[in-house]
Design an enzyme around this catalytic site. Structure first.
Site, PDB file in Angstrom:
ATOM      1  N   ARG A  31      36.346  66.996  63.123  1.00  0.00           N
ATOM      2  CA  ARG A  31      37.157  68.175  63.479  1.00  0.00           C
ATOM      3  C   ARG A  31      38.465  67.782  64.145  1.00  0.00           C
ATOM      4  NH1 ARG A  31      32.129  71.873  65.400  1.00  0.00           N
ATOM      5  NH2 ARG A  31      31.739  72.829  63.374  1.00  0.00           N
ATOM      6  N   LYS A 202      16.829  80.839  54.976  1.00  0.00           N
ATOM      7  CA  LYS A 202      16.464  82.259  54.914  1.00  0.00           C
ATOM      8  C   LYS A 202      17.345  83.107  54.026  1.00  0.00           C
ATOM      9  CE  LYS A 202      14.593  82.533  59.559  1.00  0.00           C
ATOM     10  NZ  LYS A 202      14.983  82.994  60.890  1.00  0.00           N
ATOM     11  N   GLY A 358      27.407  74.467  56.837  1.00  0.00           N
ATOM     12  CA  GLY A 358      26.937  73.319  57.601  1.00  0.00           C
ATOM     13  C   GLY A 358      26.079  72.285  56.900  1.00  0.00           C
ATOM     14  N   GLY A 381      30.256  79.180  59.328  1.00  0.00           N
ATOM     15  CA  GLY A 381      30.170  80.642  59.417  1.00  0.00           C
ATOM     16  C   GLY A 381      31.433  81.331  58.922  1.00  0.00           C
TER      17      GLY A 381
HETATM   18  P1  AMP Z   1      20.695  77.101  56.459  1.00  0.00           P
HETATM   19  O1  AMP Z   1      21.176  76.802  57.842  1.00  0.00           O
HETATM   20  O2  AMP Z   1      20.280  78.514  56.239  1.00  0.00           O
HETATM   21  O3  AMP Z   1      21.603  76.572  55.391  1.00  0.00           O
HETATM   22  O4  AMP Z   1      19.310  76.335  56.321  1.00  0.00           O
HETATM   23  C1  AMP Z   1      19.217  74.952  56.404  1.00  0.00           C
HETATM   24  C2  AMP Z   1      17.823  74.598  56.743  1.00  0.00           C
HETATM   25  O5  AMP Z   1      16.930  75.071  55.754  1.00  0.00           O
HETATM   26  C3  AMP Z   1      17.609  73.102  56.802  1.00  0.00           C
HETATM   27  O6  AMP Z   1      17.306  72.728  58.101  1.00  0.00           O
HETATM   28  C4  AMP Z   1      16.438  72.856  55.859  1.00  0.00           C
HETATM   29  O7  AMP Z   1      15.489  71.957  56.368  1.00  0.00           O
HETATM   30  C5  AMP Z   1      15.835  74.225  55.729  1.00  0.00           C
HETATM   31  N1  AMP Z   1      15.084  74.355  54.460  1.00  0.00           N
HETATM   32  C6  AMP Z   1      15.541  74.106  53.214  1.00  0.00           C
HETATM   33  N2  AMP Z   1      14.587  74.277  52.305  1.00  0.00           N
HETATM   34  C7  AMP Z   1      13.470  74.637  52.977  1.00  0.00           C
HETATM   35  C8  AMP Z   1      12.137  74.949  52.588  1.00  0.00           C
HETATM   36  N3  AMP Z   1      11.760  74.909  51.302  1.00  0.00           N
HETATM   37  N4  AMP Z   1      11.255  75.288  53.544  1.00  0.00           N
HETATM   38  C9  AMP Z   1      11.639  75.335  54.846  1.00  0.00           C
HETATM   39  N5  AMP Z   1      12.886  75.049  55.280  1.00  0.00           N
HETATM   40  C10 AMP Z   1      13.791  74.707  54.355  1.00  0.00           C
END
Ligand code: AMP
Length: 402
Positions: A31, A202, A358, A381
Site C-alpha cells: 500500500r 458466504k 482481498g 471492499g
Molecule cells: P471472502 O472473504 O468472502 O472472499 O472469503 C474468503 C474465505 O473463504 C477464505 O478464508 C476461505 O478459506 C474461505 N472459503 C473458501 N472456500 C470455502 C469452503 N468451501 N468452505 C469454507 N470456507 C471456504
C-alpha cells in the site's frame, strides 16, 4: 492530476493501513509503494506534500482506561520506511490537527514531506465531521485523494474534506485513477464474453455483486464456500459444507434470474471434500451434490477445475473475486491455483483480467502471478462496492462541482 503543485501545499489522503508484526515492523508495504507515484509527482513539480491516512481501528481497541493505544496505532511506524522508499526525510506530526499540525504544515517547504498522525485517533474522522475536515483542509492549498481502499467510506479525510476545495484545487491521485479506469473496463463496454469468477465464504457478503453480475456478465463461475448454498438449494446433499440456510431461496431466485437473462451460471460439479476442517483431514474427490454425511466441500474438484478453466480461456474479459476453496490450507488450494493459472493464461492470449477483493488478491500474489493478470486491485471492499454499481463517496466528493 493536472493541478498546479508548484509552490503549493497538497494534502494527500493515502492508504497506509499496512500490516505490522508484534514489533511494529511492516510485513507488507504494497500500500505504501502504491502511493509513491502520486507523492513523487507532486515533489517533482516543486510542491510540498502533507500525507494523512488511517492505520487499523484504534477507537475499537482502546486501552483499559479508555485512551487511544498510541504505541500500537501510531503512523510513526511507517515514517522510516516511507523515507527510505522516497529517499527523503519524512517529517512526522504527532497530532492530526491542532496547533502543532498547523505550525508544521506552515513551515513545510517545496519538496518536503510531512505525515500527520492516524486520522482515526479522532472520532470525528469516522463521522465525516465538517469542523474536523475544515481544520484538515486549512493545512494545505490543494487536495488529492489516492486512497482507493477507503473510497467507500464517507469519512472526514476521504470525503468531507473535499468540499473545502474548489474543483480546480482537488483531484484523484494516480492509484485512484488506475483503479477507476480498470474497474470501468469491466463495467463499460467490456469485450465479450465476460466471465465473472466469484468465490469466498458466504453468499450473504456478495448478494449485491451477484445481482449486478447477472445483469451484465455472460458467464458466472461460482466456487468457494458460497457454492454449497446454491447446490443445496438445487436439492443437492452437501453434508457439512458451509451453507447459509436463510439464503436458499435467494440462491434459487438468482439462478432463475440468470436463466431468464441468458447468463450461464457454473457451479462446481465436483469438490475436494474432507471429513474435517483441517489440513490433515481425510480427503476425497466427490460430486458436489453427493457429499457424504459428516464430510464437507473445501475446494472445487478436478472436473470443476477443468470446466472453469475452459470457460476462462474462452473469455475476453475476466473479473475474479474470492478464492475457490480454503486456499490457506495447502490440500484445498488447488482449485484457486487452477483458476489463477487459467486467468493468467487467458490474459496472455489477450483477455483483460481484473482481480479484486482481498483473498483472491492474496492468492494471485502468493503464486507470483500478479504481473500476469491485467490489474490487481488494492481495494477489497471499495472495489466490491464500485463493481456493485454504487457511487463511492470518496469518488463523488472529488467529482462534485467539476
Ligand atoms: P471472502 O472473504 O468472502 O472472499 O472469503 C474468503 C474465505 O473463504 C477464505 O478464508 C476461505 O478459506 C474461505 N472459503 C473458501 N472456500 C470455502 C469452503 N468451501 N468452505 C469454507 N470456507 C471456504
Amino acid at each position: 492530476m493536472d493541478l498546479k503543485f508548484e509552490g503549493k501545499k497538497t494534502l494527500v489522503r493515502v492508504d497506509f493501513n499496512v500490516p505490522l508484526d508484534d514489533k511494529f515492523n511492516i510485513t507488507d508495504d504494497t500500500r505504501i509503494r502504491a502511493a509513491l507515484p502520486t507523492i513523487k509527482h507532486i515533489l517533482k513539480n516543486k510542491g510540498a506534500v502533507i500525507l494523512m491516512s488511517h492505520l487499523g481501528r484504534p477507537l475499537k481497541k482502546l486501552n483499559e482506561d479508555g485512551s487511544v493505544n498510541v504505541e500500537k496505532f501510531t503512523l510513526e511506524h511507517v515514517v522510516k520506511h516511507l523515507g527510505k522508499l522516497l529517499r527523503k526525510k519524512v517529517q512526522f506530526c504527532p497530532v492530526t490537527v491542532g496547533k502543532q499540525a498547523t505550525q508544521m504544515a506552515k513551515a513545510l517547504e517545496p519538496g518536503q514531506v510531512l505525515l500527520l498522525e492516524n486520522t482515526r485517533f479522532q472520532a470525528e474522522e469516522g463521522k465525516g465531521d465538517e469542523a474536523f475536515a475544515k481544520k484538515l483542509s486549512r493545512l494545505a492549498n490543494l487536495y488529492v485523494n489516492d486512497a482507493f481502499g477507503t473510497a467507500h467510506r464517507a469519512h472526514a479525510s476521504t470525503t468531507t474534506v473535499a468540499q473545502f476545495f474548489k474543483p480546480n484545487q482537488k483531484s484523484f491521485g494516480f492509484l485512484m485513477q488506475k483503479e477507476i479506469e480498470n474497474a470501468e473496463k469491466v463495467l463499460n463496454n467490456p469485450e465479450r464474453p465476460l466471465t465473472a469468477i466469484i468465490g469466498g465464504a458466504k453468499v450473504s457478503d456478495k448478494i449485491l455483486l451477484l445481482e449486478k453480475l447477472i445483469d451484465f456478465a455472460d458467464n458466472l463461475l461460482i466456487g468457494g464456500g458460497m457454492a454449497y448454498t446454491f447446490l443445496k438449494a438445487q436439492g443437492g446433499s452437501v453434508g457439512n459444507s458451509l451453507v447459509e440456510e436463510d439464503k436458499l431461496k435467494l440462491a434459487l431466485r438468482l439462478l432463475a434470474k440468470a436463466e431468464k437473462k441468458g447468463v450461464k451460471i457454473y457451479l462446481p460439479k465436483d469438490s475436494t471434500a474432507a471429513d474435517d476442517f483441517n489440513a490433515r483431514a481425510k480427503k476425497a474427490n466427490k460430486f458436489s451434490k453427493r457429499i457424504p454425511k459428516g464430510w464437507m466441500g473445501l475446494d472445487i474438484g478436478e472436473k470443476a477445475q477443468k470446466e472453469f478453466a475452459e470457460v476462462i480461456l474462452n473469455s475476453k474479459t475476466l473479473l475474479w473475486n474470492g478464492p475457490m476453496g480454503v486456499f490457506e490450507m495447502k490440500p484445498f488450494a488447488k482449485g484457486t491455483k487452477a483458476v489463477a493459472r487459467a486467468v493468467a493464461k487467458a490474459t496472455s492470449k489477450g483477455a483483460f483480467s481484473l482481480v479484486g477483493g482481498g483473498d483472491s488478491v492474496a492468492a494471485v500474489n502468493q503464486m507470483g502471478l500478479s504481473e500476469k493478470v491485467s490489474y490487481v486491485s488494492t481495494g477489497g471492499g471499495a472495489m466490491l462496492e464500485f463493481l456493485e454499481g454504487k457511487e463511492l463517496p470518496g469518488i463523488a466528493a472529488i467529482k462534485q462541482g467539476s
